[in-house]
Design an enzyme around this catalytic site. Structure first.
Site, PDB file in Angstrom:
ATOM      1  N   SER A  56     -18.329 -23.767 -19.066  1.00  0.00           N
ATOM      2  CA  SER A  56     -17.870 -22.602 -18.506  1.00  0.00           C
ATOM      3  C   SER A  56     -18.777 -21.524 -18.154  1.00  0.00           C
ATOM      4  O   SER A  56     -18.338 -20.609 -17.490  1.00  0.00           O
ATOM      5  CB  SER A  56     -16.522 -21.998 -19.345  1.00  0.00           C
ATOM      6  N   LYS A  78     -17.297 -15.717 -22.884  1.00  0.00           N
ATOM      7  CA  LYS A  78     -17.402 -15.387 -21.468  1.00  0.00           C
ATOM      8  C   LYS A  78     -18.083 -13.971 -21.402  1.00  0.00           C
ATOM      9  O   LYS A  78     -18.608 -13.288 -22.244  1.00  0.00           O
ATOM     10  CB  LYS A  78     -15.962 -14.921 -21.103  1.00  0.00           C
TER      11      LYS A  78
END
Length: 248
Positions: free
Chosen positions: A59, A132
């Site tokens: 990701s 993230k």
């Protein structure tokens, strides 16, 4: 002194042997003390300052690759405030990760992994955390996308060099959104925008896709392994320049 009171060769040898034994015992004692102190210091550093994690998913590509190991600064956010662009590790806010599946390890491997985890050299709980990039801080108005496919924060369009897009894609997000980050929360996104189940994918969850700052473990600041990937992780201050000014 009479001849009877003079130390014999046997007495001298015995005394030398006792001195050597005492020296060996003192040496072993000092080594054990140093080892215990080193372990305690490592544990304290891991608990309060820095620790290691590995990257389990794609990701954050191309910034982070699967199985990269990173060092996380745990002083942020407790002592150092989170900034736009920071790459942060955080605990699951609820429903972002599938239920963890227990892994079977032989007792020796499990003990070794537990020992390394204790001093911060292993990260068996990496699969229970997410990583993230911080896009929105409390109070920020985050929208996507404008006519050029850019995301905006507080009305400022972002030019994001770290984003990985599929060939032919222009928009930095395949999902449109318009959110205002509540107090005590963050809006986070993966750099691999079309392969990251980040805040956008959880807007219908009870938490509306926002990550509580209290869930943040720390900021990732360096890739430590493999050696050929060693590098500092940038939070790209130029990308977010002016965002705070427009918020005021």
């Amino acid at each position: 002194m009479t001849e009877d009171t003079l130390p014999t060769r046997t007495d001298r040898a015995a005394a030398d042997k006792r001195r050597k034994q005492r020296s060996v015992k003192l040496f072993i004692r000092d080594i054990l003390i140093i080892f215990v102190v080193a372990v305690l210091v490592s544990f304290l550093i891991k608990t309060f300052v820095v620790r290691s994690f590995y990257i389990p998913s794609a990701s954050m590509e191309n910034t982070l690759q699967i199985n990269d190991r990173i060092i996380v600064n745990e002083l942020e956010p407790n002592l150092v405030p989170i900034e736009h662009g920071d790459v942060v590790v955080f605990r699951d806010p609820g429903g972002w990760l599938p239920p963890s599946v227990p892994t079977n390890q032989n007792p020796i491997a499990a003990a070794w992994d537990a020992a390394l985890s204790f001093v911060g050299l292993s990260a068996p709980d990496s699969n229970d955390h997410l990583i993230k990039r911080v896009i929105g801080l409390p109070g920020d108005h985050v929208t996507c996308c404008n006519a050029l496919g850019q995301m905006s924060v507080n009305g400022v369009p972002l030019k994001e060099p770290y984003v990985l897009l599929p060939p032919g894609s222009q928009a930095v997000s395949g999902i449109t959104f318009d959110v205002t980050v509540p107090k005590g929360s963050l809006w986070v996104m993966g750099d691999n925008r079309y392969n990251s189940a980040d805040s956008r994918y959880h807007v219908n969850d009870p938490g509306k896709g926002f990550v509580p700052i209290s869930n943040v473990v720390g900021r990732a600041f360096v890739i430590s392994w493999p050696i050929n990937r060693w590098s500092w992780l940038d939070n790209y201050p130029d990308v977010f320049r002016g965002v705070e000014d427009d918020q005021k």
